[in-house]
Design an enzyme around this catalytic site. Structure first.
Site, PDB file in Angstrom:
ATOM      1  N   GLU A  90       5.215 -11.528 -19.931  1.00 56.60           N
ATOM      2  CA  GLU A  90       4.792 -11.337 -18.538  1.00 56.60           C
ATOM      3  C   GLU A  90       5.748 -10.410 -17.811  1.00 56.60           C
ATOM      4  O   GLU A  90       6.936 -10.356 -18.139  1.00 56.60           O
ATOM      5  CB  GLU A  90       4.793 -12.692 -17.807  1.00 56.60           C
ATOM      6  CG  GLU A  90       3.841 -13.696 -18.396  1.00 56.60           C
ATOM      7  CD  GLU A  90       3.825 -15.016 -17.619  1.00 56.60           C
ATOM      8  OE1 GLU A  90       2.897 -15.800 -17.851  1.00 56.60           O
ATOM      9  OE2 GLU A  90       4.743 -15.249 -16.798  1.00 56.60           O
TER      10      GLU A  90
ATOM     11  N   LYS B 117       8.369  -9.406 -15.125  1.00 52.84           N
ATOM     12  CA  LYS B 117       9.348 -10.181 -14.349  1.00 52.84           C
ATOM     13  C   LYS B 117       9.473  -9.528 -12.993  1.00 52.84           C
ATOM     14  O   LYS B 117       9.999  -8.418 -12.870  1.00 52.84           O
ATOM     15  CB  LYS B 117      10.707 -10.241 -15.052  1.00 52.84           C
ATOM     16  CG  LYS B 117      11.691 -11.178 -14.350  1.00 52.84           C
ATOM     17  CD  LYS B 117      12.961 -11.358 -15.160  1.00 52.84           C
ATOM     18  CE  LYS B 117      13.804 -12.535 -14.705  1.00 52.84           C
ATOM     19  NZ  LYS B 117      14.329 -12.406 -13.338  1.00 52.84           N
TER      20      LYS B 117
ATOM     21  N   ARG C 176      11.268 -16.993  -6.006  1.00 47.69           N
ATOM     22  CA  ARG C 176      10.460 -18.031  -6.650  1.00 47.69           C
ATOM     23  C   ARG C 176       9.793 -18.890  -5.590  1.00 47.69           C
ATOM     24  O   ARG C 176      10.431 -19.275  -4.608  1.00 47.69           O
ATOM     25  CB  ARG C 176      11.388 -18.893  -7.509  1.00 47.69           C
ATOM     26  CG  ARG C 176      10.693 -19.946  -8.373  1.00 47.69           C
ATOM     27  CD  ARG C 176      10.093 -19.295  -9.580  1.00 47.69           C
ATOM     28  NE  ARG C 176       9.559 -20.234 -10.548  1.00 47.69           N
ATOM     29  CZ  ARG C 176      10.206 -20.623 -11.644  1.00 47.69           C
ATOM     30  NH1 ARG C 176      11.426 -20.207 -11.872  1.00 47.69           N
ATOM     31  NH2 ARG C 176       9.622 -21.415 -12.499  1.00 47.69           N
TER      32      ARG C 176
ATOM     33  N   ARG D 219      13.153 -22.180  -4.985  1.00 50.75           N
ATOM     34  CA  ARG D 219      13.653 -22.762  -6.230  1.00 50.75           C
ATOM     35  C   ARG D 219      14.699 -23.840  -5.986  1.00 50.75           C
ATOM     36  O   ARG D 219      15.015 -24.596  -6.880  1.00 50.75           O
ATOM     37  CB  ARG D 219      14.195 -21.684  -7.171  1.00 50.75           C
ATOM     38  CG  ARG D 219      15.399 -20.947  -6.643  1.00 50.75           C
ATOM     39  CD  ARG D 219      15.915 -19.971  -7.684  1.00 50.75           C
ATOM     40  NE  ARG D 219      16.856 -20.622  -8.581  1.00 50.75           N
ATOM     41  CZ  ARG D 219      17.277 -20.109  -9.715  1.00 50.75           C
ATOM     42  NH1 ARG D 219      16.825 -18.952 -10.119  1.00 50.75           N
ATOM     43  NH2 ARG D 219      18.147 -20.742 -10.449  1.00 50.75           N
TER      44      ARG D 219
ATOM     45  N   GLU E  66       5.983 -16.207  -7.884  1.00 48.68           N
ATOM     46  CA  GLU E  66       7.015 -15.410  -7.233  1.00 48.68           C
ATOM     47  C   GLU E  66       6.369 -14.807  -5.988  1.00 48.68           C
ATOM     48  O   GLU E  66       5.223 -14.392  -6.048  1.00 48.68           O
ATOM     49  CB  GLU E  66       7.429 -14.308  -8.226  1.00 48.68           C
ATOM     50  CG  GLU E  66       8.669 -13.561  -7.874  1.00 48.68           C
ATOM     51  CD  GLU E  66       9.963 -14.217  -8.384  1.00 48.68           C
ATOM     52  OE1 GLU E  66       9.942 -15.387  -8.818  1.00 48.68           O
ATOM     53  OE2 GLU E  66      10.991 -13.537  -8.325  1.00 48.68           O
TER      54      GLU E  66
ATOM     55  N   PHE F 260       2.249 -17.511 -11.886  1.00 45.40           N
ATOM     56  CA  PHE F 260       2.349 -17.454 -13.344  1.00 45.40           C
ATOM     57  C   PHE F 260       2.242 -18.810 -14.036  1.00 45.40           C
ATOM     58  O   PHE F 260       2.293 -18.877 -15.254  1.00 45.40           O
ATOM     59  CB  PHE F 260       3.606 -16.719 -13.803  1.00 45.40           C
ATOM     60  CG  PHE F 260       4.897 -17.137 -13.137  1.00 45.40           C
ATOM     61  CD1 PHE F 260       5.469 -18.363 -13.410  1.00 45.40           C
ATOM     62  CD2 PHE F 260       5.543 -16.267 -12.255  1.00 45.40           C
ATOM     63  CE1 PHE F 260       6.663 -18.740 -12.817  1.00 45.40           C
ATOM     64  CE2 PHE F 260       6.743 -16.632 -11.644  1.00 45.40           C
ATOM     65  CZ  PHE F 260       7.306 -17.879 -11.925  1.00 45.40           C
TER      66      PHE F 260
ATOM     67  N   ARG G 280      16.607 -25.021 -18.029  1.00 42.05           N
ATOM     68  CA  ARG G 280      16.584 -23.683 -18.548  1.00 42.05           C
ATOM     69  C   ARG G 280      16.032 -23.812 -19.958  1.00 42.05           C
ATOM     70  O   ARG G 280      16.769 -23.945 -20.917  1.00 42.05           O
ATOM     71  CB  ARG G 280      18.003 -23.107 -18.558  1.00 42.05           C
ATOM     72  CG  ARG G 280      18.074 -21.683 -18.090  1.00 42.05           C
ATOM     73  CD  ARG G 280      19.486 -21.232 -17.869  1.00 42.05           C
ATOM     74  NE  ARG G 280      19.800 -21.154 -16.442  1.00 42.05           N
ATOM     75  CZ  ARG G 280      19.307 -20.240 -15.615  1.00 42.05           C
ATOM     76  NH1 ARG G 280      18.498 -19.308 -16.048  1.00 42.05           N
ATOM     77  NH2 ARG G 280      19.648 -20.240 -14.350  1.00 42.05           N
TER      78      ARG G 280
ATOM     79  N   LYS H 242      14.004 -14.179 -20.775  1.00 43.42           N
ATOM     80  CA  LYS H 242      13.861 -12.966 -19.961  1.00 43.42           C
ATOM     81  C   LYS H 242      14.550 -11.797 -20.653  1.00 43.42           C
ATOM     82  O   LYS H 242      15.597 -11.978 -21.293  1.00 43.42           O
ATOM     83  CB  LYS H 242      14.408 -13.189 -18.555  1.00 43.42           C
ATOM     84  CG  LYS H 242      15.841 -13.647 -18.537  1.00 43.42           C
ATOM     85  CD  LYS H 242      16.362 -13.878 -17.113  1.00 43.42           C
ATOM     86  CE  LYS H 242      17.718 -14.550 -17.220  1.00 43.42           C
ATOM     87  NZ  LYS H 242      18.406 -14.732 -15.962  1.00 43.42           N
TER      88      LYS H 242
HETATM   89  N1  ATP Z   1       6.638 -13.955 -14.879  1.00 48.39           N
HETATM   90  C1  ATP Z   1       7.667 -14.697 -14.505  1.00 48.39           C
HETATM   91  N2  ATP Z   1       7.860 -15.908 -15.068  1.00 48.39           N
HETATM   92  C2  ATP Z   1       8.903 -16.681 -14.721  1.00 48.39           C
HETATM   93  N3  ATP Z   1       9.820 -16.345 -13.800  1.00 48.39           N
HETATM   94  C3  ATP Z   1       9.687 -15.143 -13.205  1.00 48.39           C
HETATM   95  C4  ATP Z   1       8.610 -14.279 -13.525  1.00 48.39           C
HETATM   96  N4  ATP Z   1       8.745 -13.172 -12.776  1.00 48.39           N
HETATM   97  C5  ATP Z   1       9.825 -13.343 -12.033  1.00 48.39           C
HETATM   98  N5  ATP Z   1      10.424 -14.521 -12.271  1.00 48.39           N
HETATM   99  C6  ATP Z   1      11.674 -14.979 -11.640  1.00 48.39           C
HETATM  100  O1  ATP Z   1      12.708 -14.995 -12.616  1.00 48.39           O
HETATM  101  C7  ATP Z   1      13.415 -16.206 -12.564  1.00 48.39           C
HETATM  102  C8  ATP Z   1      13.753 -16.649 -13.957  1.00 48.39           C
HETATM  103  O2  ATP Z   1      14.983 -16.132 -14.345  1.00 48.39           O
HETATM  104  P1  ATP Z   1      16.242 -17.109 -14.280  1.00 48.39           P
HETATM  105  O3  ATP Z   1      15.812 -18.477 -14.579  1.00 48.39           O
HETATM  106  O4  ATP Z   1      17.342 -16.576 -15.091  1.00 48.39           O
HETATM  107  O5  ATP Z   1      16.593 -17.089 -12.783  1.00 48.39           O
HETATM  108  P2  ATP Z   1      17.410 -15.962 -12.111  1.00 48.39           P
HETATM  109  O6  ATP Z   1      18.836 -16.140 -12.501  1.00 48.39           O
HETATM  110  O7  ATP Z   1      17.048 -16.007 -10.680  1.00 48.39           O
HETATM  111  O8  ATP Z   1      16.893 -14.647 -12.755  1.00 48.39           O
HETATM  112  P3  ATP Z   1      17.649 -13.308 -12.535  1.00 48.39           P
HETATM  113  O9  ATP Z   1      19.025 -13.606 -12.031  1.00 48.39           O
HETATM  114  O10 ATP Z   1      17.637 -12.745 -13.906  1.00 48.39           O
HETATM  115  O11 ATP Z   1      16.797 -12.598 -11.554  1.00 48.39           O
HETATM  116  C9  ATP Z   1      12.479 -17.195 -11.953  1.00 48.39           C
HETATM  117  O12 ATP Z   1      13.181 -18.160 -11.212  1.00 48.39           O
HETATM  118  C10 ATP Z   1      11.578 -16.372 -11.075  1.00 48.39           C
HETATM  119  O13 ATP Z   1      12.103 -16.346  -9.751  1.00 48.39           O
END
Ligand code: ATP
Length: 517
Positions: free
Chosen positions: A213, A215, A220, A235, A264, A304, A379, A385
């Site tokens: 998907e 990103k 969130r 979140r 998101e 999503f 997690r 990702k």
């Molecule tokens: N298709 C998707 N599926 C899941 N999460 C997504 C998607 N697109 C964007 N996101 C965002 O990415 C986050 C998931 O990455 P992670 O759990 O590492 O959090 P993060 O640290 O906020 O991510 P990063 O710091 O890499 O932006 C999710 O919390 C969401 O906000």
């Protein structure tokens, strides 16, 4: 109801012993014993104190006041509820003369505390006893204390979104209370998070059949709808419904009446390209004059996942089935773009999708195993990702006063990663990558968090998370983890994250085998 009698002395002891032992079974046993003696009414104090958090949040007492010696009490007599009441009083002090009044109240509290208790209180008030990894052990301790199966307690905590709520219910009513914690429309759950993979190939290799998907670099959001009522949560489970009327409107247009969706929110410009994270985050963060903000930076939800539809809890279903439910409910433009891949043989499809996603201005992709349940609050290894630029989320430990153009501004940040024992280890410093607006903002924010200022370095409560880009690691004996960051620079502040969400030394070292001894 009789007066609570959990003594601070007892709690301080257990906290110290839990921190001092590395054996998980011992930590669990210590906490179980403590919970056996706690009453449900103690829980809202005991749980945060154990984690080193103040239920009052900030109370504005600095090192100077805390380090003033006060003769300790000979015998322990303070109960946790009394301490909590005194700190609530302290938190309310404001206006002229408040410094002196706070110092007086702190002196009074310290005078009623034994030496051990004083040490605990100072740690608590400065944020130094923060034990991030405590929640998992506390869940096991609670299970042991109440005779509930640990897995059931864990699922309840995940669904309640709060260890504290579950602990109160368990201590008041026993294991039967766990039935109360079901996925409920209107009650947010902790979102599932992703691990990182260094390439699409690695992700597909690990997951096998998966969806890839886009990103989206937004915020969130968990959307709950029950008939005409819609609620939006971040979140960290903050209710942001009032700030995003257009997202509520979008949710009301969907075909279902009762659902919980995960997605998101992001702002697109007229050309359909994503606006910067700062713009989206600024919009989501602004509480005043929502109408004007919405006109300047309109946001859209992109969903999503579906967690609940028509009263059916979907969390344990495989992702492929949850997505089918999502597709029934949510039309194309409000659904995340994706492709599905059968496994490593189909890598080309995934790589082309990543390239195309980056070209459209997004930050990367998330690959998700098609057969995995939704692991709320974790997690999960089933979401990976992939982003071209690697960044770390670190905690600001301190900041140095700037020079020259930056005189009067807090500039050089001291950066910490989480350690296995729940502490923070400094990894390096940076004054790079900050805009003038960021400098002004961080100066003000860090001054609110300050616990000490020696005229050169301002030490802060470790609460602010900052995203840092870096070029690599190098060994260094000057830093506690034995490594430091090369060319660290600030990407942005992550006010949507708690220090418990910051990266760990362990994962950092795992990602850099080249510096391992
Ligand atoms: N298709 C998707 N599926 C899941 N999460 C997504 C998607 N697109 C964007 N996101 C965002 O990415 C986050 C998931 O990455 P992670 O759990 O590492 O959090 P993060 O640290 O906020 O991510 P990063 O710091 O890499 O932006 C999710 O919390 C969401 O906000």
């Amino acid at each position: 109801m009789h007066h609570g009698c959990m003594l601070l002395h007892r709690l301080a002891r257990v906290s110290q012993e839990v921190a001092a032992t590395s054996a998980r079974s011992r930590k669990t046993a210590l906490l179980a014993e403590l919970f056996r003696d706690a009453e449900a009414d103690d829980v809202p104090i005991v749980i945060p104190y154990l984690a080193g958090r103040l239920p009052q949040g900030r109370i504005g007492v600095g090192w100077k006041v805390l380090s003033r010696p006060v003769a300790p009490a000979a015998e322990p007599g303070l109960t946790v509820r009394e301490v909590d009441a005194r700190l609530s009083e302290l938190a309310k002090v404001s206006g002229p003369g408040s410094q002196a009044e706070r110092a007086r109240l702190v002196g009074e509290l310290m005078g009623a505390a034994t030496e051990d208790e004083q040490r605990f209180l100072v740690g608590l008030l400065t944020g130094e006893v923060r034990q991030g990894a405590l929640d998992a052990v506390a869940v096991e301790g609670l299970a042991q204390a109440t005779g509930a199966p640990p897995a059931d307690v864990r699922r309840a905590v995940m669904l309640a979104g709060s260890l504290q709520t579950v602990a109160e219910a368990l201590l008041a009513d026993g294991p039967a209370a766990l039935d109360r914690f079901r996925l409920t429309v209107g009650r947010p759950v902790w979102p599932m998070l992703a691990h990182s993979a260094s390439s699409v190939a690695e992700a597909v290799d690990k997951l096998g059949a998966c969806a890839v998907e886009e990103k989206l670099d937004g915020i969130r959001v968990q959307v709950h709808r029950d008939g005409d009522t819609v609620r939006l949560y971040t979140r960290t489970l903050d209710d942001i419904t009032d700030r995003l009327p257009e997202v509520t409107a979008a949710a009301l247009e969907l075909r279902g009446e009762r659902f919980v969706l995960d997605g998101e929110v992001i702002s697109f410009d007229e050309g359909g390209r994503p606006r910067s994270f700062q713009e989206t985050a600024g919009r989501v963060g602004s509480r005043t004059d929502v109408a004007t903000a919405a006109r300047a930076v309109p946001v859209s939800p992109v969903f999503f996942d579906a967690l609940s539809v028509d009263g059916r809890d979907l969390l344990d279903l495989p992702f492929a089935e949850r997505h089918a439910e999502l597709a029934r409910l949510v039309p194309e433009p409000m659904r995340v773009r994706r492709t599905t891949v059968s496994g490593p043989d189909d890598l080309r499809t995934a790589e082309e999708f990543l390239a195309e996603t980056l070209k459209r201005g997004h930050e990367g992709v998330v690959a998700k195993a098609l057969d995995a349940p939704y692991s709320a609050g974790r997690r999960g290894a089933s979401w990976l990702k992939v982003k071209p630029v690697h960044t770390l989320d670190l905690v600001v430990l301190a900041a140095e006063w700037g020079h020259g153009r930056r005189t009067g501004k807090l500039s050089n940040l001291h950066l910490g990663a989480r350690t296995a024992d729940g502490g923070l280890a400094m990894l390096g410093k940076t004054f790079k990558g900050m805009t003038d607006a960021m400098l002004t903002w961080q100066t003000e924010r860090l001054r609110q968090l300050a616990v000490d200022d020696n005229g050169y370095v301002v030490t802060v409560r470790p609460e602010l998370v900052v995203e840092i880009a870096y070029d690599g690691l190098q060994r260094s004996t000057r830093y506690p983890a034995g490594v430091t960051l090369r060319f660290a620079r600030v990407v942005r502040y992550r006010e949507d994250k708690r220090p418990e969400d910051a990266d760990t030394v362990e994962t950092l070292l795992a990602a850099h085998p080249e510096v391992r001894p």
